[in-house]
Scaffold this active site. Structure first.
Site, PDB file in Angstrom:
ATOM      1  N   CYS A  71       5.416   1.602  34.548  1.00  0.00           N
ATOM      2  CA  CYS A  71       5.567   1.225  33.139  1.00  0.00           C
ATOM      3  C   CYS A  71       5.822   2.518  32.357  1.00  0.00           C
ATOM      4  O   CYS A  71       5.169   3.531  32.595  1.00  0.00           O
ATOM      5  CB  CYS A  71       4.296   0.526  32.637  1.00  0.00           C
ATOM      6  SG  CYS A  71       3.916  -0.948  33.604  1.00  0.00           S
ATOM      7  N   CYS A  95       0.183   4.539  40.938  1.00  0.00           N
ATOM      8  CA  CYS A  95       0.653   3.169  40.704  1.00  0.00           C
ATOM      9  C   CYS A  95       2.153   3.111  40.928  1.00  0.00           C
ATOM     10  O   CYS A  95       2.878   4.047  40.600  1.00  0.00           O
ATOM     11  CB  CYS A  95       0.335   2.746  39.269  1.00  0.00           C
ATOM     12  SG  CYS A  95       0.708   1.010  38.926  1.00  0.00           S
ATOM     13  N   CYS A 117     -14.360   1.081  33.307  1.00  0.00           N
ATOM     14  CA  CYS A 117     -12.941   0.817  33.558  1.00  0.00           C
ATOM     15  C   CYS A 117     -12.618   1.407  34.925  1.00  0.00           C
ATOM     16  O   CYS A 117     -12.639   2.628  35.092  1.00  0.00           O
ATOM     17  CB  CYS A 117     -12.118   1.469  32.453  1.00  0.00           C
ATOM     18  SG  CYS A 117     -10.355   1.318  32.695  1.00  0.00           S
ATOM     19  N   CYS A 135      -4.889   5.993  30.382  1.00  0.00           N
ATOM     20  CA  CYS A 135      -5.224   5.917  31.793  1.00  0.00           C
ATOM     21  C   CYS A 135      -4.321   6.828  32.623  1.00  0.00           C
ATOM     22  O   CYS A 135      -3.118   6.830  32.463  1.00  0.00           O
ATOM     23  CB  CYS A 135      -5.063   4.450  32.184  1.00  0.00           C
ATOM     24  SG  CYS A 135      -4.617   4.136  33.835  1.00  0.00           S
ATOM     25  N   CYS A 185       3.023   4.629  30.537  1.00  0.00           N
ATOM     26  CA  CYS A 185       1.763   4.800  31.275  1.00  0.00           C
ATOM     27  C   CYS A 185       1.776   6.093  32.097  1.00  0.00           C
ATOM     28  O   CYS A 185       2.682   6.306  32.911  1.00  0.00           O
ATOM     29  CB  CYS A 185       1.537   3.599  32.193  1.00  0.00           C
ATOM     30  SG  CYS A 185       0.051   3.760  33.200  1.00  0.00           S
ATOM     31  N   GLU A 227      -9.432   8.212  38.623  1.00  0.00           N
ATOM     32  CA  GLU A 227     -10.172   8.225  37.359  1.00  0.00           C
ATOM     33  C   GLU A 227     -11.008   6.972  37.207  1.00  0.00           C
ATOM     34  O   GLU A 227     -10.605   5.882  37.609  1.00  0.00           O
ATOM     35  CB  GLU A 227      -9.174   8.201  36.183  1.00  0.00           C
ATOM     36  CG  GLU A 227      -8.541   9.514  35.916  1.00  0.00           C
ATOM     37  CD  GLU A 227      -7.703   9.457  34.635  1.00  0.00           C
ATOM     38  OE1 GLU A 227      -6.845  10.311  34.498  1.00  0.00           O
ATOM     39  OE2 GLU A 227      -7.912   8.564  33.787  1.00  0.00           O
TER      40      GLU A 227
HETATM   41  N1  SAH Z   1      -1.662  -2.336  36.063  1.00  0.00           N
HETATM   42  C1  SAH Z   1      -2.528  -3.116  35.254  1.00  0.00           C
HETATM   43  C2  SAH Z   1      -3.853  -2.441  34.928  1.00  0.00           C
HETATM   44  C3  SAH Z   1      -3.840  -0.974  34.567  1.00  0.00           C
HETATM   45  S1  SAH Z   1      -3.287  -0.515  32.956  1.00  0.00           S
HETATM   46  C4  SAH Z   1      -1.817  -3.545  33.978  1.00  0.00           C
HETATM   47  O1  SAH Z   1      -0.725  -3.057  33.722  1.00  0.00           O
HETATM   48  O2  SAH Z   1      -2.323  -4.408  33.270  1.00  0.00           O
HETATM   49  C5  SAH Z   1      -4.406  -1.240  31.817  1.00  0.00           C
HETATM   50  C6  SAH Z   1      -3.804  -1.420  30.438  1.00  0.00           C
HETATM   51  O3  SAH Z   1      -3.583  -0.152  29.794  1.00  0.00           O
HETATM   52  C7  SAH Z   1      -2.461  -2.137  30.476  1.00  0.00           C
HETATM   53  O4  SAH Z   1      -2.383  -3.125  29.485  1.00  0.00           O
HETATM   54  C8  SAH Z   1      -1.519  -0.989  30.183  1.00  0.00           C
HETATM   55  O5  SAH Z   1      -0.296  -1.434  29.696  1.00  0.00           O
HETATM   56  C9  SAH Z   1      -2.298  -0.164  29.203  1.00  0.00           C
HETATM   57  N2  SAH Z   1      -1.768   1.188  29.016  1.00  0.00           N
HETATM   58  C10 SAH Z   1      -1.214   2.004  29.940  1.00  0.00           C
HETATM   59  N3  SAH Z   1      -0.815   3.164  29.382  1.00  0.00           N
HETATM   60  C11 SAH Z   1      -1.138   3.106  28.073  1.00  0.00           C
HETATM   61  C12 SAH Z   1      -0.985   3.996  26.959  1.00  0.00           C
HETATM   62  N4  SAH Z   1      -0.410   5.181  27.102  1.00  0.00           N
HETATM   63  N5  SAH Z   1      -1.441   3.578  25.747  1.00  0.00           N
HETATM   64  C13 SAH Z   1      -2.047   2.373  25.607  1.00  0.00           C
HETATM   65  N6  SAH Z   1      -2.217   1.503  26.614  1.00  0.00           N
HETATM   66  C14 SAH Z   1      -1.771   1.839  27.838  1.00  0.00           C
END
Ligand code: SAH
Length: 356
Positions: free
Chosen positions: A118, A114, A107, A339, A121, A94
């Site tokens: 998390c 990944c 972005c 994302c 995510c 994406e």
């Molecule tokens: N791996 C890196 C970059 C990718 S995610 C990182 O974790 O920073 C980019 C941002 O989007 C991160 O701050 C992540 O925590 C956030 N993010 C991921 N899923 C999300 C969601 N469902 N709602 C809001 N933010 C989210």
């Protein structure tokens, strides 16, 4: 799992490298300059489009240009455009174009999937397939430029994947954005959830390879203490918060740039005013900026979006404590804003189709 690597390509290479490649093919160096112009300024997506080149060379196409295929696009009512792109080996990633009056932010993804997992995510739910090559990162910016017919002003490495697990390609892509596409490092942000020992290396590698380290580092914090952070980010177990913050301080010393902290607000979990106080304690005295991100709901988890009052309350605590804070407006919420969501939906739909 086998982490397949990408097919090599011309995109991502400098003018000098393209000239050397042309000479290696038995061509005069100016063919390399033409390739550079058509790859970057004109955005050619296949050899046939480069009409200034000899027909025999276009037909032979000795190396892929490195452009992806667009599988799907989804346009939100606020103008945010999400593209699903296919790599040469058939994987999908994406990329998102986020327009405003004076900016177009792209972005970009750094990996297919990944490994960080998390909990909130969508990308983390499917695991990691492989890291992207430099040209696959650069291609995302060109694809958004082409689809939106507008020159991107900013790049954020906040798409799929963990940039600090793919540092070489990330730095090479930054180099290409600045050298070949005329961007400034200050218009670029690299976001990480934290990979032990990687921050000093990132600064040193950037200084060595790019000559300066002026892009913004954004660190995904999401919790004001280690216990809650581990609940939300399983990999945080290997990287105590105190050590992460020490590494951030060291990064500020090395680069002279302030760090940005991202904090996804999850309703009822990490959005209480007392947690804002704890976060303020953690980051005060630091050259930093806190970016609050109200959670974008994903299908697989039952986390709640925080109420607007909680978001405002959290923000107020931080600003009263003198911490620079902003709230990220949710963009493209009607089109799988979080994302990795679009890709997961498309993969689910295509596997449903093939199983019928
Ligand atoms: N791996 C890196 C970059 C990718 S995610 C990182 O974790 O920073 C980019 C941002 O989007 C991160 O701050 C992540 O925590 C956030 N993010 C991921 N899923 C999300 C969601 N469902 N709602 C809001 N933010 C989210």
């Amino acid at each position: 799992m086998a982490l397949r690597s990408a097919v090599p390509a011309l995109l991502g290479q400098s003018q000098e490298q393209l000239e050397a490649w042309a000479v290696g093919q038995g061509l005069p160096p100016f063919r390399g300059r033409q390739l550079h112009d058509w790859l970057y300024a004109k955005g050619a997506s296949d050899w046939q489009a480069i009409t200034v080149l000899p027909a025999a060379l276009r037909a032979a196409a000795p190396l892929p240009l490195g452009r992806s295929k667009e599988l799907h696009r989804s346009l939100a009512s606020d103008g945010t455009l999400k593209l699903l792109l296919q790599t040469a080996d058939g994987l999908s990633i994406e990329t998102v174009g986020i327009p405003s009056d004076d900016r177009l932010t792209v972005c970009v993804s750094t990996q297919v999937g990944c490994a960080m997992a998390c909990r909130f995510c969508a990308t983390g739910k499917g695991g990691l397939q492989r890291s992207l090559a430099t040209h696959e990162i650069v291609d995302q910016l060109l694809s958004v430029r082409q689809a939106m017919d507008r020159r991107p002003s900013h790049v954020v490495f906040m798409g799929m994947g963990e940039p600090l697990l793919n540092v070489d390609a990330v730095l090479a892509a930054i180099n290409c954005f600045c050298r070949d596409l005329g961007m400034a490092q200050r218009q670029i942000t690299v976001s990480t959830v934290g990979v032990p020992h990687s921050l000093p290396q990132l600064a040193e590698a950037a200084l060595a390879q790019l000559g300066r380290c002026q892009f913004t580092l954004a660190v995904s914090l999401h919790a004001p203490n280690q216990a809650l952070r581990e609940e939300l980010i399983p990999t945080a177990k290997a990287y105590p918060l105190e050590q992460l913050l020490n590494d951030c301080r060291h990064y500020v010393d090395l680069t002279g740039r302030r760090v940005s902290f991202e904090y996804v607000l999850l309703g009822g979990l990490n959005d209480h005013p007392s947690q804002a106080e704890a976060l303020a304690d953690l980051v005060s005295g630091f050259q930093s900026h806190v970016n609050l991100i109200p959670y974008n709901p994903i299908e697989e988890e039952a986390f709640q979006r925080p109420s607007p009052e909680r978001v405002q309350g959290f923000r107020q605590v931080l600003s009263e404590r003198g911490i620079a804070v902003s709230v990220r407006a949710s963009r493209g919420l009607d089109q799988d804003a979080a994302c990795g969501q679009l890709r997961r939906r498309m993969l689910a739909e295509s596997s449903a189709e093939t199983s019928i």
